[in-house]
Motif scaffolding. Structure first.
Motif, PDB file in Angstrom:
ATOM      1  N   ARG A  12       0.831  -1.209   0.000  1.00  0.00           N
ATOM      2  CA  ARG A  12       0.000   0.000   0.000  1.00  0.00           C
ATOM      3  C   ARG A  12       0.870   1.265   0.000  1.00  0.00           C
ATOM      4  O   ARG A  12       0.582   2.226  -0.717  1.00  0.00           O
ATOM      5  N   ILE A  13       1.918   1.279   0.805  1.00  0.00           N
ATOM      6  CA  ILE A  13       2.827   2.432   0.852  1.00  0.00           C
ATOM      7  C   ILE A  13       3.491   2.622  -0.507  1.00  0.00           C
ATOM      8  O   ILE A  13       3.551   3.737  -1.035  1.00  0.00           O
ATOM      9  N   ALA A  14       3.977   1.526  -1.090  1.00  0.00           N
ATOM     10  CA  ALA A  14       4.632   1.597  -2.402  1.00  0.00           C
ATOM     11  C   ALA A  14       3.662   2.089  -3.476  1.00  0.00           C
ATOM     12  O   ALA A  14       4.045   2.887  -4.343  1.00  0.00           O
ATOM     13  N   ASN A  15       2.411   1.641  -3.424  1.00  0.00           N
ATOM     14  CA  ASN A  15       1.420   2.111  -4.397  1.00  0.00           C
ATOM     15  C   ASN A  15       1.162   3.600  -4.252  1.00  0.00           C
ATOM     16  O   ASN A  15       1.013   4.314  -5.249  1.00  0.00           O
ATOM     17  N   TRP A  16       1.061   4.076  -3.004  1.00  0.00           N
ATOM     18  CA  TRP A  16       0.847   5.511  -2.783  1.00  0.00           C
ATOM     19  C   TRP A  16       2.008   6.299  -3.387  1.00  0.00           C
ATOM     20  O   TRP A  16       1.793   7.303  -4.061  1.00  0.00           O
ATOM     21  N   LEU A  17       3.214   5.841  -3.162  1.00  0.00           N
ATOM     22  CA  LEU A  17       4.389   6.501  -3.736  1.00  0.00           C
ATOM     23  C   LEU A  17       4.400   6.389  -5.258  1.00  0.00           C
ATOM     24  O   LEU A  17       4.680   7.363  -5.961  1.00  0.00           O
ATOM     25  N   ARG A  18       4.085   5.218  -5.785  1.00  0.00           N
ATOM     26  CA  ARG A  18       4.081   5.003  -7.241  1.00  0.00           C
ATOM     27  C   ARG A  18       3.064   5.925  -7.917  1.00  0.00           C
ATOM     28  O   ARG A  18       3.340   6.497  -8.970  1.00  0.00           O
ATOM     29  N   ASP A  19       1.888   6.080  -7.311  1.00  0.00           N
ATOM     30  CA  ASP A  19       0.849   6.957  -7.880  1.00  0.00           C
ATOM     31  C   ASP A  19       1.306   8.409  -7.967  1.00  0.00           C
ATOM     32  O   ASP A  19       0.727   9.204  -8.697  1.00  0.00           O
ATOM     33  N   ARG A  20       2.338   8.751  -7.235  1.00  0.00           N
ATOM     34  CA  ARG A  20       2.872  10.114  -7.220  1.00  0.00           C
ATOM     35  C   ARG A  20       4.238  10.194  -7.904  1.00  0.00           C
ATOM     36  O   ARG A  20       4.953  11.177  -7.772  1.00  0.00           O
ATOM     37  N   ARG A 167       0.258  13.456   6.747  1.00  0.00           N
ATOM     38  CA  ARG A 167       1.067  12.793   5.719  1.00  0.00           C
ATOM     39  C   ARG A 167       1.872  13.827   4.934  1.00  0.00           C
ATOM     40  O   ARG A 167       1.520  15.012   4.892  1.00  0.00           O
ATOM     41  N   PRO A 168       2.930  13.377   4.304  1.00  0.00           N
ATOM     42  CA  PRO A 168       3.777  14.307   3.546  1.00  0.00           C
ATOM     43  C   PRO A 168       3.002  14.991   2.422  1.00  0.00           C
ATOM     44  O   PRO A 168       2.102  14.404   1.823  1.00  0.00           O
ATOM     45  N   ASP A 169       3.388  16.230   2.156  1.00  0.00           N
ATOM     46  CA  ASP A 169       2.827  16.969   1.029  1.00  0.00           C
ATOM     47  C   ASP A 169       3.338  16.309  -0.246  1.00  0.00           C
ATOM     48  O   ASP A 169       4.541  16.158  -0.437  1.00  0.00           O
ATOM     49  N   GLU A 170       2.416  15.916  -1.097  1.00  0.00           N
ATOM     50  CA  GLU A 170       2.773  15.178  -2.311  1.00  0.00           C
ATOM     51  C   GLU A 170       3.718  15.939  -3.230  1.00  0.00           C
ATOM     52  O   GLU A 170       4.462  15.336  -3.993  1.00  0.00           O
ATOM     53  N   ASP A 171       3.683  17.262  -3.176  1.00  0.00           N
ATOM     54  CA  ASP A 171       4.510  18.064  -4.072  1.00  0.00           C
ATOM     55  C   ASP A 171       5.847  18.459  -3.461  1.00  0.00           C
ATOM     56  O   ASP A 171       6.665  19.093  -4.111  1.00  0.00           O
ATOM     57  N   SER A 172       6.068  18.073  -2.232  1.00  0.00           N
ATOM     58  CA  SER A 172       7.298  18.430  -1.536  1.00  0.00           C
ATOM     59  C   SER A 172       8.480  17.622  -2.077  1.00  0.00           C
ATOM     60  O   SER A 172       8.348  16.449  -2.428  1.00  0.00           O
ATOM     61  N   THR A 173       9.638  18.253  -2.117  1.00  0.00           N
ATOM     62  CA  THR A 173      10.847  17.551  -2.532  1.00  0.00           C
ATOM     63  C   THR A 173      11.155  16.416  -1.568  1.00  0.00           C
ATOM     64  O   THR A 173      11.530  15.322  -1.977  1.00  0.00           O
ATOM     65  N   PHE A 174      10.984  16.668  -0.281  1.00  0.00           N
ATOM     66  CA  PHE A 174      11.222  15.658   0.746  1.00  0.00           C
ATOM     67  C   PHE A 174       9.883  15.242   1.332  1.00  0.00           C
ATOM     68  O   PHE A 174       9.093  16.085   1.728  1.00  0.00           O
ATOM     69  N   LEU A 175       9.640  13.946   1.373  1.00  0.00           N
ATOM     70  CA  LEU A 175       8.367  13.444   1.886  1.00  0.00           C
ATOM     71  C   LEU A 175       8.444  13.326   3.403  1.00  0.00           C
ATOM     72  O   LEU A 175       8.698  12.263   3.954  1.00  0.00           O
ATOM     73  N   LEU A 176       8.230  14.450   4.079  1.00  0.00           N
ATOM     74  CA  LEU A 176       8.319  14.498   5.534  1.00  0.00           C
ATOM     75  C   LEU A 176       6.941  14.690   6.143  1.00  0.00           C
ATOM     76  O   LEU A 176       6.122  15.447   5.628  1.00  0.00           O
ATOM     77  N   TRP A 177       6.708  14.012   7.246  1.00  0.00           N
ATOM     78  CA  TRP A 177       5.457  14.151   7.985  1.00  0.00           C
ATOM     79  C   TRP A 177       5.497  15.473   8.742  1.00  0.00           C
ATOM     80  O   TRP A 177       6.513  15.834   9.330  1.00  0.00           O
TER      81      TRP A 177
END
Length: 188
Positions: A12-20, A167-177
């Protein structure tokens, strides 16, 4: 949650990342040889949940898990364990036991760990960089590594805050919470 639940949460985590377009953030899975070498260097078996997680992804790569942790690779686990056991005495007064398995780092010396040898203790524990035991909140995400990954996947998919972190901002360079209560306008 079972070890198969860990695989599903990572999926699920990988899919969320892949979709972005961010699926390269995650590290590939550890090989059986890497896991065996880790256990050999530690001198004991690592918890089955951690083994299952490492088989999916040998650490979280550049994806940070909530609220601020990088999941360690096999070599990172050994390095953190050797560092902690090298600094802290190996006696009952030590804040770090050789039977603690560090599996996540906050990048400044603090981290998350599991305790081996106690089948009933699957709870995630936290140390500050000074070795101080920090008690994670009572949120169910801290009940086990399986729960941690499940709740991480849930928060990514739903956008709901997780134990006070968004959750991290999808448009952020770094995916930080981010702290869910933080307001940039308050800083000005």
């Amino acid at each position: 949650m079972s070890n198969s639940g860990i695989s599903y949460s990572w999926w699920r985590i990988a899919n969320w990342l892949r979709d972005r377009g961010r699926d390269r953030e995650l590290a590939p899975g550890a090989t059986p040889d890497e896991i065996s070498l880790t256990e050999e260097r530690l001198g004991f078996s690592i918890p089955p949940m951690l083994t299952a997680s490492l088989r999916c992804h040998n650490g979280s790569g550049s994806f940070a898990c909530p609220p601020r942790f990088e999941l360690l690779s096999c070599s990172g686990i050994v390095s953190a364990w050797e560092s902690k056991t090298g600094v802290w005495p190996r006696d009952s007064s030590s804040p770090f036991s050789p039977h603690f398995v560090p599996f996540a780092s906050d990048g400044s010396g603090g981290g998350l760990y599991l305790i081996t040898g106690q089948a009933s203790d699957t709870r995630i524990h936290e140390h500050s960089r000074e070795g101080e035991e920090i008690s994670p909140t009572s949120h169910p995400m801290w009940d086990s590594l399986s729960a941690y990954l499940y709740h991480t996947a849930e928060a990514l998919e739903t956008g709901e805050a997780l134990d006070g972190y968004q959750r991290p901002d999808e448009d952020s360079t770094f995916l930080l919470w981010e702290d869910a209560d933080y307001d940039e306008d308050d800083e000005e």
